[in-house]
Scaffold this motif. Sequence first.
Motif, PDB file in Angstrom:
ATOM      1  N   HIS A   1       0.861  -1.046  -0.207  1.00  0.00           N
ATOM      2  CA  HIS A   1      -0.095   0.053   0.006  1.00  0.00           C
ATOM      3  C   HIS A   1       0.910   1.183   0.080  1.00  0.00           C
ATOM      4  N   ILE A   2       1.685   1.199  -0.701  1.00  0.00           N
ATOM      5  CA  ILE A   2       2.725   2.379  -1.150  1.00  0.00           C
ATOM      6  C   ILE A   2       2.461   3.100  -2.727  1.00  0.00           C
ATOM      7  N   SER A   3       2.705   4.306  -2.645  1.00  0.00           N
ATOM      8  CA  SER A   3       2.562   4.916  -4.194  1.00  0.00           C
ATOM      9  C   SER A   3       3.624   4.766  -4.757  1.00  0.00           C
ATOM     10  N   TYR A   4       3.900   4.948  -6.218  1.00  0.00           N
ATOM     11  CA  TYR A   4       4.948   5.076  -6.811  1.00  0.00           C
ATOM     12  C   TYR A   4       5.998   6.066  -6.261  1.00  0.00           C
ATOM     13  N   TYR A   5       5.323   7.423  -5.962  1.00  0.00           N
ATOM     14  CA  TYR A   5       6.342   8.323  -5.004  1.00  0.00           C
ATOM     15  C   TYR A   5       7.064   7.605  -4.087  1.00  0.00           C
TER      16      TYR A   5
ATOM     17  N   GLU B   1       4.364  -4.615  -8.405  1.00  0.00           N
ATOM     18  CA  GLU B   1       5.784  -3.858  -7.969  1.00  0.00           C
ATOM     19  C   GLU B   1       5.964  -2.737  -9.008  1.00  0.00           C
ATOM     20  N   TRP B   2       5.812  -1.515  -8.248  1.00  0.00           N
ATOM     21  CA  TRP B   2       6.114  -0.558  -9.224  1.00  0.00           C
ATOM     22  C   TRP B   2       7.479  -0.549  -9.849  1.00  0.00           C
TER      23      TRP B   2
ATOM     24  N   PRO C   1       4.083 -13.599 -16.383  1.00  0.00           N
ATOM     25  CA  PRO C   1       5.051 -12.416 -16.206  1.00  0.00           C
ATOM     26  C   PRO C   1       4.990 -11.451 -17.208  1.00  0.00           C
ATOM     27  N   THR C   2       4.151 -11.424 -18.198  1.00  0.00           N
ATOM     28  CA  THR C   2       4.117 -10.206 -19.183  1.00  0.00           C
ATOM     29  C   THR C   2       2.708  -9.306 -18.820  1.00  0.00           C
ATOM     30  N   TYR C   3       2.202  -9.548 -17.559  1.00  0.00           N
ATOM     31  CA  TYR C   3       1.021  -9.007 -17.408  1.00  0.00           C
ATOM     32  C   TYR C   3       1.512  -7.446 -17.057  1.00  0.00           C
ATOM     33  N   ARG C   4       0.665  -6.272 -17.598  1.00  0.00           N
ATOM     34  CA  ARG C   4       1.207  -5.007 -17.442  1.00  0.00           C
ATOM     35  C   ARG C   4      -0.158  -4.368 -16.484  1.00  0.00           C
ATOM     36  N   ASN C   5      -0.055  -4.349 -15.251  1.00  0.00           N
ATOM     37  CA  ASN C   5      -0.515  -3.430 -14.639  1.00  0.00           C
ATOM     38  C   ASN C   5      -0.353  -2.211 -14.813  1.00  0.00           C
ATOM     39  N   PHE C   6      -1.275  -1.052 -14.291  1.00  0.00           N
ATOM     40  CA  PHE C   6      -0.838   0.338 -14.343  1.00  0.00           C
ATOM     41  C   PHE C   6      -1.827   1.156 -13.632  1.00  0.00           C
ATOM     42  N   PHE C   7      -1.061   1.899 -13.191  1.00  0.00           N
ATOM     43  CA  PHE C   7      -1.856   2.979 -11.991  1.00  0.00           C
ATOM     44  C   PHE C   7      -1.167   4.413 -11.936  1.00  0.00           C
ATOM     45  N   GLN C   8      -1.976   5.456 -11.632  1.00  0.00           N
ATOM     46  CA  GLN C   8      -1.382   6.770 -11.508  1.00  0.00           C
ATOM     47  C   GLN C   8      -0.625   6.734 -10.310  1.00  0.00           C
ATOM     48  N   PRO C   9       0.734   7.439 -10.325  1.00  0.00           N
ATOM     49  CA  PRO C   9       1.493   7.225  -9.491  1.00  0.00           C
ATOM     50  C   PRO C   9       1.306   7.695  -8.134  1.00  0.00           C
TER      51      PRO C   9
ATOM     52  N   TRP D   1      -3.999   2.202  -2.706  1.00  0.00           N
ATOM     53  CA  TRP D   1      -4.927   1.199  -2.182  1.00  0.00           C
ATOM     54  C   TRP D   1      -4.991  -0.164  -2.797  1.00  0.00           C
ATOM     55  N   GLN D   2      -4.216  -0.424  -3.779  1.00  0.00           N
ATOM     56  CA  GLN D   2      -4.013  -1.759  -4.280  1.00  0.00           C
ATOM     57  C   GLN D   2      -2.679  -2.335  -3.261  1.00  0.00           C
ATOM     58  N   PHE D   3      -2.426  -3.647  -3.355  1.00  0.00           N
ATOM     59  CA  PHE D   3      -1.371  -4.312  -2.885  1.00  0.00           C
ATOM     60  C   PHE D   3      -0.013  -3.968  -3.472  1.00  0.00           C
TER      61      PHE D   3
END
Length: 386
Positions: A281-285, A318-319, A365-373, A377-379
């Motif tokens: 539960h940490i951001s990219y930042y 993993e970011w 292993p090729t799955y590309r998840n993506f979120f704003q930095p 709230w995701q793991f």
Amino acid sequence: MLVTVSLLDFFIETRKHSEAICEPLEIEDYVVQPIVDVSPPKWHLGHTTWFFEEFILKPYARNYQVFDADFSFVFNSYYETVGKRVVRADRGNLSRPSVKKVYEYRDYVTQGIKSLFESTQSKELQDLLEIGIHHEKQHQELLLTDIKFILGNNPLLPVYSKTIGEHPLEAHQQDWVSVDEGVYEIGHGTSGFCYDNELGRHKVYLHSYQISNKLVTNREFLEFVSDGGYGRFELWHAEGWDWVNQNQIAAPLYWHSIEGEWYHYSFAGLQKVPLDAPVTHISYYEAFAYAQWKGLRLPTEFEWEVAAPYFPWGKRWEWTESAYLPYPNYRKADGALGEYNGKFMVNQKVLRGASIATPTHHTRPTYRNFFQPSLRWQFTGLRLAQ
């Protein structure tokens, strides 16, 4: 591609699992929306059902009668091609349709899909059903994380479940996986299911690098917190530093300092932070700032994919240091399904791996998840590279 009979079983199993996730909820929990990024559980149950009705039953089931003409407006998410929809921030205002009505809708559509696929076996329909199944699996992970946010922001910090292995330990020995410089193939290249953003298999050149075989743990991240990492502007991007100060961020999401000790909210309620579990539960930042503090960096998504066979993964998303962009020769699908991934390829960071909330048969292993930095709230966690 699964054969039709097992694909239909896969569909039924997936539908049941979504409802099993909601079994511990009280009726009042189904409608809560604390922030715009979190959708009420009732909405997830309805939206995943609408997907099958809108993209399969309405165009392909002969003489199909929609369950409720208003549900396309209520449960459409972001598909501009399909029509108008409830504003995302207003999903929590939907006291109607009732939870009971939504479950009736689910059963109606599930039975409709079963009837259709007992008599139809075209590849086009199989492909659509498979996309719908994995779409619902994505929402199963969102269901869990949204439920956690809903309950974790309730001042009573109620227990959701004591049986989820939410914080598995990183018990293996720390080591660095070395990868030689060279040209590597990236992207989905097998016959199994994938999303369109994984396609366009292509070559990338990588410099030699090392990547940790372990995720960063709570114990390690606590050292960053104790060293004043959240107050040292030189560790942060300017945008991240603004985010920290505007939101008064001082620790990962769900962490609480109580009488000098760190606790966190989990599915099992308020508990002491398990020091040897991977931070989450940490951001990219925050991931970037921690890497700066360590004098290291985050891997790119390509470095992660090439090295993935050599370390265990799947506990945390993993970011990475990669912006979410199309692969070479990427082409969006025609129609509404073309909105699934392509239109989000701006202002987002790629995450790789999976998490403890990711459903079975939904990782690769090729799955590309993506979120704003800023989102956390995701793991989400991190792995270091150098």
